[in-house]
Design an enzyme around this catalytic site. Sequence first.
Site, PDB file in Angstrom:
ATOM      1  N   GLY A 680      36.042 -77.161 -64.495  1.00  0.00           N
ATOM      2  CA  GLY A 680      36.391 -76.498 -63.112  1.00  0.00           C
ATOM      3  C   GLY A 680      36.507 -75.154 -63.398  1.00  0.00           C
ATOM      4  N   GLY A 682      38.581 -71.333 -62.196  1.00  0.00           N
ATOM      5  CA  GLY A 682      39.783 -71.003 -61.419  1.00  0.00           C
ATOM      6  C   GLY A 682      39.656 -69.293 -61.335  1.00  0.00           C
ATOM      7  N   PHE A 684      41.142 -66.987 -63.006  1.00  0.00           N
ATOM      8  CA  PHE A 684      41.368 -66.232 -64.303  1.00  0.00           C
ATOM      9  C   PHE A 684      40.529 -66.815 -65.331  1.00  0.00           C
ATOM     10  CE2 PHE A 684      45.495 -65.073 -61.930  1.00  0.00           C
ATOM     11  CZ  PHE A 684      44.716 -63.874 -61.691  1.00  0.00           C
ATOM     12  N   VAL A 687      38.137 -74.017 -67.162  1.00  0.00           N
ATOM     13  CA  VAL A 687      38.863 -75.078 -67.795  1.00  0.00           C
ATOM     14  C   VAL A 687      37.711 -76.132 -68.467  1.00  0.00           C
ATOM     15  CG1 VAL A 687      40.516 -77.236 -67.968  1.00  0.00           C
ATOM     16  CG2 VAL A 687      40.684 -74.907 -66.300  1.00  0.00           C
ATOM     17  N   LYS A 702      42.176 -74.378 -71.209  1.00  0.00           N
ATOM     18  CA  LYS A 702      42.011 -73.210 -70.230  1.00  0.00           C
ATOM     19  C   LYS A 702      41.691 -72.063 -70.992  1.00  0.00           C
ATOM     20  CE  LYS A 702      44.120 -71.021 -66.279  1.00  0.00           C
ATOM     21  NZ  LYS A 702      45.286 -70.994 -65.420  1.00  0.00           N
ATOM     22  N   ASP A 808      51.754 -70.758 -56.479  1.00  0.00           N
ATOM     23  CA  ASP A 808      50.386 -71.173 -56.357  1.00  0.00           C
ATOM     24  C   ASP A 808      50.226 -72.455 -56.343  1.00  0.00           C
ATOM     25  OD1 ASP A 808      47.474 -70.416 -55.807  1.00  0.00           O
ATOM     26  OD2 ASP A 808      47.084 -70.594 -57.819  1.00  0.00           O
TER      27      ASP A 808
END
Length: 991
Positions: A680, A682, A684, A687, A702, A808
């Site tokens: 996936g 994100g 910043f 991953v 990450k 978050d």
Amino acid sequence: MDLPNRDQILSKSVSCLTTIILLLWSVQAVVEAGKDETDRLALLEFKAQIADTDGILSSWNDTSHICKWYGITCGRSHRRVTILDLSSENLSGVVSPFIGNLSFLREVYLQNNSFHSEIPPQFSRLFRLQTLFLNNNSFNGQIPPNLSHCSNLLILDLGVNRLEGNLPTELGSLSKLQALVLQANGLTGNIPLSFGNLSSLKILATFSNDLGGTIPETFGRLRNLNIITLGTNKFVGTIPISIFNISTITRFHADGNQLEGGLPSDLGFTLPNLKRISLNFNHFIGPIPNSISNASNLSQFEIKSNNFTGKVPSFSKMKGLLSNAFRGPIPECIGNLPITLRGFGLSRNHICGTLPSGIGNLINLEILQMWRNNISGKIPSEIGNLNKMKLMSLSQNSFSGQIPESIGNLRTLIKLSLHSNNLQGSLPSSLENCRYLLLLDLSANNLSGDIPQEIMGLSSLSICLDLSQNCLTGSLPREVGKLKNLGRLDLNGNRLSQQIPSSISGCISMEKLYLQDNFFEGLLPSTMSSMRGLQVLNVSNNRLSGHIPEFLGSLNLTNLSLSYNNFEGALPTGGVFRSSISTSVVGNKKLCGGLQQFQLPRCDYKESKRRRISGTATILISVVSALVGVACILSLLYFSWCRHNKNASASSSSEDGLLHVSYHNLLRATDGFSSTNLLGMGSFGSVYRGFLDQTHSIVAIKIFDLTHCGAFKSFIAECEALRRIRHRNLVKVITACSGFDFNGNDFKALVYEFMSNGSLDEWLHPTASQCTARSKLSLLKRVNIAIDVACAIDYLHYHCEMPIVHCDLKSSNVLLDDEMTGHVGDFGLARFLPEATHKLLADQSSSIGVKGSFGYIAPEYGSGSVVSREGDVYSFGVLVLETFIGKRPTNDMFENGLNIHCFAKAALVDQVEKVIDPVLLMEYQESEKGRIVAPDGKNKSWFINLECLVSVIEIGVACSSESPRERMDIGNALTKLQGIRKKLLEFTVIV
């Protein structure tokens, strides 16, 4: 007896006739004098109930005839009062019912005074009345229905009073009425159908009342209508198509209602004389009709805060289509709109596509508002043709590319807002030509490069200069001191460095200064002591050093954040430093002293017993120390280089117990960061799934995209948070990698324990392939996951070494292991919350610049409030509702004031089963097949499940309340969820 001759008879007849005429004249004079007396007495009664502080009515006495009294005009022949004009004379009191005795009155002007009480019904006796102005007073009560008796009335203005009740149906009989003005009262009910009989009406103004219902179809009969204003009421339904066929209409305003439907495609043809149309804050849908370009006199077109999008069915089919979400571009007709257009507002709709270059044809445009849409592409350079522009906002869209240099041609610009787009490149120095600019907001873009000194030289800026949340580099220009009138400066969230220039003291009007999340270094300038108006100062997350200046305590600061710098020495104790609520100094490890509430170590003032070293010796020792330090650094670098070349792929356990991995290790673990291993992406970084040779296990890696503004700080924040926490419901970090790739570029990564079952988001909202590969989440599993998340948040808030706010929390950040246990991850926005300052006031400005995720972020964060536990609780509440309703908080249905909280709260009354995830209903139906049911078709298990669902939704609603003070504590939420699980488990055992 002699008979009178002819002459004698004639003489006597003339004498008799003369006597009769004189007698009639005398009688008429007496009658007229009696009528004058009626007017005089009526006016004196009128005066008797008025407070005349300025002596305006001093001439109303017996020394002169009434026709010479101030504000009175009489007829030439009958000498009766025809005009009463006392407008704007600072009068107050009650209008006497004796005004009904002024039977010759044609015009009454009592506006702009302070008359109160009810409008006397005796106005109805003034059959000659043509003009009645009672506006801008304080009249209350209802509109007298018998005003309809004034059959010659042309103008009736009752606006801006305190009138209430329904509109009298009887007013519909005023066939000569040309203007009916009722705005700014408290009128209620529907507009009577009889108003369609006002065949002479040219102006109808009912805005700013509480009128409701639908707009009458009979309005279509008002063929002479020029101006119709219905705004700020509670009208519903569609606008009758017949209104759009009244060709005489020049102004049409219906803002702030609950109207729906769309605009007819032939609008510009049916309303050719249209000058202004304003339909803001309604529920209109559909496209902007291309025919609007045929309204050759159009000067204002406002449709803000609606659902205008792309193509829709014909207007006659619009009713009931509010839920449809049509999408479409801005019509090309914009370039063909009449050049008379001065105001163009499309904000807060669903408009997409690009901004046509034809916008540059609207050379008389003064106001352009398109914020909060989904407009993309570049801002056309033709925008620079709009040299009369004063207000322009294109914020909260998806504009990309550079800000055109031609924007500097907008020399009359007062406010420019382009924030929250994807704009790139440098700031245009041509903005220096905008010498009238009061506000400039370019925040939340991807702008880079230095801040041009020309922008800092815009001395006209007085409201705000906001360049925050970009990727600006370099120093803060010393020209910042030219912003003498600026009230607020936002530069936070950039990559600005070097020292804060001492010239900043020239900002003598500055009230709020935000410099946090940069790389500023050195001391705070001593010249800032002259900034006496400064109320908020935030310089947190920089590299500032030295002692905290005492002068900060003498300023009028109400909020000060110095956190996460390198300040040292004693903390001042005066002014703002008296409160740990108003002041934040966490993360400065060398600070001491201050008031006890800051919980800093005591300062040690004991002098060394050794003699003080002389000045010369001090310099010598400093030089030697510097040389030794340089030698050590060079040696260390050489050693590291040798070791790197010798053991490029080697790794081992460090003394702190963490596994050491290199860029090469992670490259190999992910097959060269192959897309097949991508789990996936994100905010910043990305991953990946990887296999570590060192541990012989699958991990999640990450990789931070350091070209993205804020990624480095996210890496640091996550490292800081993860090294302090350890809990079964938090994603476990295995190690971190901070080094360089093979090209010498910075490389940052975190290695996590792999979660085999992905994220909660994937289970709640699976793709087609995931639906076939995974079973559905049962009610009990969802409750368990909610408990897992609550446990994690409770630990972060109350049981850590230092309390942490996640900031978050969302379904994609809740990961599931082999046993479907929930783990909270992604601490890139996490913030420490020291116990001494965790009860910060909700209305203070945030010192952190929290972003979060749309739909989950607490509403108070949007207005700048500080991070708090309550903010996480709000996100948790939304997450709970999403888990059991099965809809993301960003679902298209949640718009126009409706959100997942309101949706769930409304369902709690008696419709919970209608809003829960259909998957849960299917699960129940499948599990109940073959069981004996009650006569109503449902057995006990249904009611137990429904009872538990109601309880869960109640928790979600309580946690996601708009007000932070009304939210349920996370500990209470956890206890209640555990009770629900217990009930479900007990019932499962019984069955």
